[in-house]
Design an enzyme around this catalytic site. Sequence first.
Site, PDB file in Angstrom:
ATOM      1  N   HIS A   6       2.296 -25.952  13.091  1.00  0.00           N
ATOM      2  CA  HIS A   6       3.247 -26.144  12.736  1.00  0.00           C
ATOM      3  C   HIS A   6       3.887 -27.960  14.354  1.00  0.00           C
ATOM      4  O   HIS A   6       4.383 -28.676  13.376  1.00  0.00           O
ATOM      5  CB  HIS A   6       4.523 -24.839  13.310  1.00  0.00           C
ATOM      6  CG  HIS A   6       4.476 -23.644  13.461  1.00  0.00           C
ATOM      7  ND1 HIS A   6       4.411 -23.751  11.808  1.00  0.00           N
ATOM      8  CD2 HIS A   6       3.844 -23.013  14.119  1.00  0.00           C
ATOM      9  CE1 HIS A   6       4.598 -22.381  11.486  1.00  0.00           C
ATOM     10  NE2 HIS A   6       4.776 -21.662  12.682  1.00  0.00           N
TER      11      HIS A   6
ATOM     12  N   GLU B 232       9.578 -21.888  23.736  1.00  0.00           N
ATOM     13  CA  GLU B 232      10.410 -20.190  23.351  1.00  0.00           C
ATOM     14  C   GLU B 232      10.665 -19.312  23.990  1.00  0.00           C
ATOM     15  O   GLU B 232      10.148 -19.456  25.690  1.00  0.00           O
ATOM     16  CB  GLU B 232       9.415 -19.359  22.067  1.00  0.00           C
ATOM     17  CG  GLU B 232       8.705 -20.212  20.765  1.00  0.00           C
ATOM     18  CD  GLU B 232       7.694 -18.976  19.826  1.00  0.00           C
ATOM     19  OE1 GLU B 232       8.160 -18.242  19.122  1.00  0.00           O
ATOM     20  OE2 GLU B 232       6.846 -19.152  20.678  1.00  0.00           O
TER      21      GLU B 232
ATOM     22  N   ARG C 243       0.904  -1.123  -0.128  1.00  0.00           N
ATOM     23  CA  ARG C 243       0.074   0.044  -0.076  1.00  0.00           C
ATOM     24  C   ARG C 243       0.706   1.162  -0.159  1.00  0.00           C
ATOM     25  O   ARG C 243       0.110   2.278  -0.479  1.00  0.00           O
ATOM     26  CB  ARG C 243      -0.907  -0.112   1.384  1.00  0.00           C
ATOM     27  CG  ARG C 243      -2.016  -0.093   0.865  1.00  0.00           C
ATOM     28  CD  ARG C 243      -3.250   0.026   1.936  1.00  0.00           C
ATOM     29  NE  ARG C 243      -2.461  -0.502   3.447  1.00  0.00           N
ATOM     30  CZ  ARG C 243      -3.212  -0.532   4.302  1.00  0.00           C
ATOM     31  NH1 ARG C 243      -4.862  -0.445   4.072  1.00  0.00           N
ATOM     32  NH2 ARG C 243      -2.667  -0.951   5.762  1.00  0.00           N
TER      33      ARG C 243
ATOM     34  N   ASP D 202       4.308 -23.175   5.936  1.00  0.00           N
ATOM     35  CA  ASP D 202       4.831 -23.679   7.145  1.00  0.00           C
ATOM     36  C   ASP D 202       6.389 -23.724   7.321  1.00  0.00           C
ATOM     37  O   ASP D 202       6.934 -24.930   6.713  1.00  0.00           O
ATOM     38  CB  ASP D 202       3.860 -25.327   7.553  1.00  0.00           C
ATOM     39  CG  ASP D 202       4.366 -25.139   8.778  1.00  0.00           C
ATOM     40  OD1 ASP D 202       5.312 -24.944  10.039  1.00  0.00           O
ATOM     41  OD2 ASP D 202       3.283 -25.737   9.861  1.00  0.00           O
ATOM     42  N   HIS D 203       6.908 -22.669   7.822  1.00  0.00           N
ATOM     43  CA  HIS D 203       7.752 -22.856   7.452  1.00  0.00           C
ATOM     44  C   HIS D 203       8.774 -23.530   8.056  1.00  0.00           C
ATOM     45  O   HIS D 203      10.480 -24.233   7.702  1.00  0.00           O
ATOM     46  CB  HIS D 203       8.862 -21.278   8.123  1.00  0.00           C
ATOM     47  CG  HIS D 203       8.822 -21.028   9.608  1.00  0.00           C
ATOM     48  ND1 HIS D 203       7.287 -20.404  10.368  1.00  0.00           N
ATOM     49  CD2 HIS D 203       9.403 -20.955  10.319  1.00  0.00           C
ATOM     50  CE1 HIS D 203       7.652 -20.446  11.611  1.00  0.00           C
ATOM     51  NE2 HIS D 203       8.926 -20.880  11.644  1.00  0.00           N
TER      52      HIS D 203
HETATM   53  P1  NAD Z   1       2.709  -6.467   8.252  1.00  0.00           P
HETATM   54  O1  NAD Z   1       1.305  -5.703   8.808  1.00  0.00           O
HETATM   55  O2  NAD Z   1       4.056  -5.908   8.900  1.00  0.00           O
HETATM   56  O3  NAD Z   1       2.539  -6.009   6.754  1.00  0.00           O
HETATM   57  C1  NAD Z   1       1.449  -5.748   6.205  1.00  0.00           C
HETATM   58  C2  NAD Z   1       1.786  -5.794   4.191  1.00  0.00           C
HETATM   59  O4  NAD Z   1       0.765  -5.161   3.727  1.00  0.00           O
HETATM   60  C3  NAD Z   1       2.258  -4.637   4.598  1.00  0.00           C
HETATM   61  O5  NAD Z   1       3.172  -4.479   3.283  1.00  0.00           O
HETATM   62  C4  NAD Z   1       1.110  -3.523   3.731  1.00  0.00           C
HETATM   63  O6  NAD Z   1       1.594  -2.061   2.863  1.00  0.00           O
HETATM   64  C5  NAD Z   1       0.375  -3.929   3.120  1.00  0.00           C
HETATM   65  N1  NAD Z   1      -0.736  -4.881   2.937  1.00  0.00           N
HETATM   66  C6  NAD Z   1      -2.512  -4.234   4.327  1.00  0.00           C
HETATM   67  N2  NAD Z   1      -3.119  -3.532   3.774  1.00  0.00           N
HETATM   68  C7  NAD Z   1      -3.427  -3.683   1.634  1.00  0.00           C
HETATM   69  C8  NAD Z   1      -3.857  -3.610   1.641  1.00  0.00           C
HETATM   70  N3  NAD Z   1      -5.420  -3.105   1.138  1.00  0.00           N
HETATM   71  N4  NAD Z   1      -3.294  -3.654   0.187  1.00  0.00           N
HETATM   72  C9  NAD Z   1      -2.457  -4.284  -0.092  1.00  0.00           C
HETATM   73  N5  NAD Z   1      -0.738  -4.217   0.362  1.00  0.00           N
HETATM   74  C10 NAD Z   1      -1.765  -3.591   1.754  1.00  0.00           C
HETATM   75  O7  NAD Z   1       2.317  -8.087   8.205  1.00  0.00           O
HETATM   76  P2  NAD Z   1       3.908  -8.969   8.444  1.00  0.00           P
HETATM   77  O8  NAD Z   1       4.429  -9.499  10.390  1.00  0.00           O
HETATM   78  O9  NAD Z   1       4.174  -9.383   7.542  1.00  0.00           O
HETATM   79  O10 NAD Z   1       2.495 -10.157   7.860  1.00  0.00           O
HETATM   80  C11 NAD Z   1       1.947 -10.444   6.804  1.00  0.00           C
HETATM   81  C12 NAD Z   1       1.538 -12.266   7.459  1.00  0.00           C
HETATM   82  O11 NAD Z   1       2.548 -12.892   7.171  1.00  0.00           O
HETATM   83  C13 NAD Z   1       0.108 -12.148   7.486  1.00  0.00           C
HETATM   84  O12 NAD Z   1      -1.017 -13.239   7.535  1.00  0.00           O
HETATM   85  C14 NAD Z   1       1.367 -12.979   8.739  1.00  0.00           C
HETATM   86  O13 NAD Z   1      -0.156 -13.243   9.413  1.00  0.00           O
HETATM   87  C15 NAD Z   1       1.777 -13.717   8.232  1.00  0.00           C
HETATM   88  N6  NAD Z   1       3.181 -13.547   8.794  1.00  0.00           N
HETATM   89  C16 NAD Z   1       4.164 -13.414   9.803  1.00  0.00           C
HETATM   90  C17 NAD Z   1       4.669 -13.101  10.153  1.00  0.00           C
HETATM   91  C18 NAD Z   1       5.620 -12.800  10.595  1.00  0.00           C
HETATM   92  O14 NAD Z   1       6.643 -13.287  11.133  1.00  0.00           O
HETATM   93  N7  NAD Z   1       5.581 -11.463  10.770  1.00  0.00           N
HETATM   94  C19 NAD Z   1       5.192 -15.325  10.767  1.00  0.00           C
HETATM   95  C20 NAD Z   1       4.219 -15.876  10.220  1.00  0.00           C
HETATM   96  C21 NAD Z   1       3.369 -14.889   8.979  1.00  0.00           C
END
Ligand code: NAD
Length: 484
Positions: free
Chosen positions: A241, A217, A51, A178-179
């Site tokens: 996991h 953890e 975004r 699933d990493h």
């Molecule tokens: P975050 O909130 O840091 O980032 C979200 C991203 O989505 C941003 O780049 C934002 O610009 C984009 N976004 C939001 N709304 C949008 C829209 N309408 N159009 C286009 N882009 C849009 O989230 P994150 O921590 O990076 O997590 C992302 C996904 O990965 C989630 O499903 C989360 O559950 C999963 N996840 C994250 C982690 C982690 O360690 N952060 C681990 C496992 C899974």
Amino acid sequence: MVSRVIPVDTFDLVIFGGTGDLARRKILPGLFRRFCAGQMPEDARVIGAARAEMSADEYRSFVADAIREFGGGKSCDDGTLEAFQARLEYVTVDAMGDDGWPEMVKLMDGRDVVRAYYFSVAPSLFGDLASRLHKWELTNDQTRIVVEKPFGRDLVTAKALNASLAEHFDESQIYRIDHYLGKETVQNLMAVRFGNMLFEPLWNSQYVDHIQITVAETVGVGGRGDYYDRSGAMRDMVQNHLMQLLCLIAMEPPSKFDPDAVRDEKLKVIRALDPVAPHHVVRGQYDASGDGPGYREAVEDPRSRTESYVAMKVGISNWRWAGTPFYLRTGKRLVTRSSEISVVFKELNHSIFGEKQDHRNTLSIRLQPNEGITLNVTIKEPGPGGMRLVDVPLDMTFAEALGEDAEDPPDAYERLIMDVIRGNQTLFMRGDEVEAAWAWTDPIIAGWEARGDVPKPYESGSSGPGDAVQMLARDTRVWREVKP
Ligand code: NAD
């Protein structure tokens, strides 16, 4: 040993959520390391899509910062980083509207390469992204989508997510990450099981006393309190996991190492899991002892009943495993960070060495830290003075045995992303597996809610609630010590 990098086809990898936390910490540094390893074809590109308003050059600087912060590996010199930056593009796009999609179309136009779309955004946007990729005709016959956890919060939501993806993509195009499955040792577990004559004949309830799976953890919920409090350890860790690890340990040998053969066997395990009786589960919540806030403070809800720890005894009703319990436990703010699977074999039914001694073979598969596999065997204690037995670990540490490749194996995300490019789904969860796992998990959670179950407090920095120790003591067993 010479490092082997298997070439992959040229690709465009679009990261929706390319400015998010996961992209910064895992996906982008992982891609850079593959680039350094020479695995990124000359014409391959990585396209950030999110975004935030940003130019391609600004995104290139953003990515360089992320790589410097979160690790670029051995060859992270400025020249290599610049060469990688030249592969990056960026599009400002709205997953829920039409903004940015014409620019995306222009960027992808005329390129007949593998197209991988990584949905690193909130799951509520998965359906929007799938339908817009379709509407803007951004798919080709080499398109894959990668989706992150959480995949639903129960069976109903998981089914809805599967259905929204299935409207536009075939199951063969959907990669549910699933990493844990991308970890070197998890794959090695399959090699050890199915590549040796030694283990498989003993891999059943006749010879295995019990199996323990621990994911411990030291961190608390940190800044993810809001998400975590709606989830808890059962949804966040066990349903995905720990369940995947259990499947790999318990499954029948697939006829070949092929995505559907493996996933069919995993599915059969999940379907054979017994319902879990309430006294076979211990839920816990860390308190404010030690340094840092307690769970309720961290999530800013003094009455939260969400578990930050869960331990359970699980049975599998099939010919191979009936009678062998699987003990699972996972939690936050525990004494050490450690993930381990232990296969504890039965005691000898007769010792020729006199008094009964508790020497058991144990196969330990350690996922983190210090990945490796150890087999505990009993030998004679050296020296004179009779036959005294002692247990020693046969250490299958990869680095020593296999040299350079094993010292610096690709991180789980690197490996899994390259599998997506190759079109290999073996290490990804199929839709029916995820649904079956929720179908097993849902009644456990529903039981807690119906009974108004309150998690047992446990000391931060401890090994969890005492009730978990009691649960094994009732079976005259003990948890393996969680070592740092
Ligand atoms: P975050 O909130 O840091 O980032 C979200 C991203 O989505 C941003 O780049 C934002 O610009 C984009 N976004 C939001 N709304 C949008 C829209 N309408 N159009 C286009 N882009 C849009 O989230 P994150 O921590 O990076 O997590 C992302 C996904 O990965 C989630 O499903 C989360 O559950 C999963 N996840 C994250 C982690 C982690 O360690 N952060 C681990 C496992 C899974």
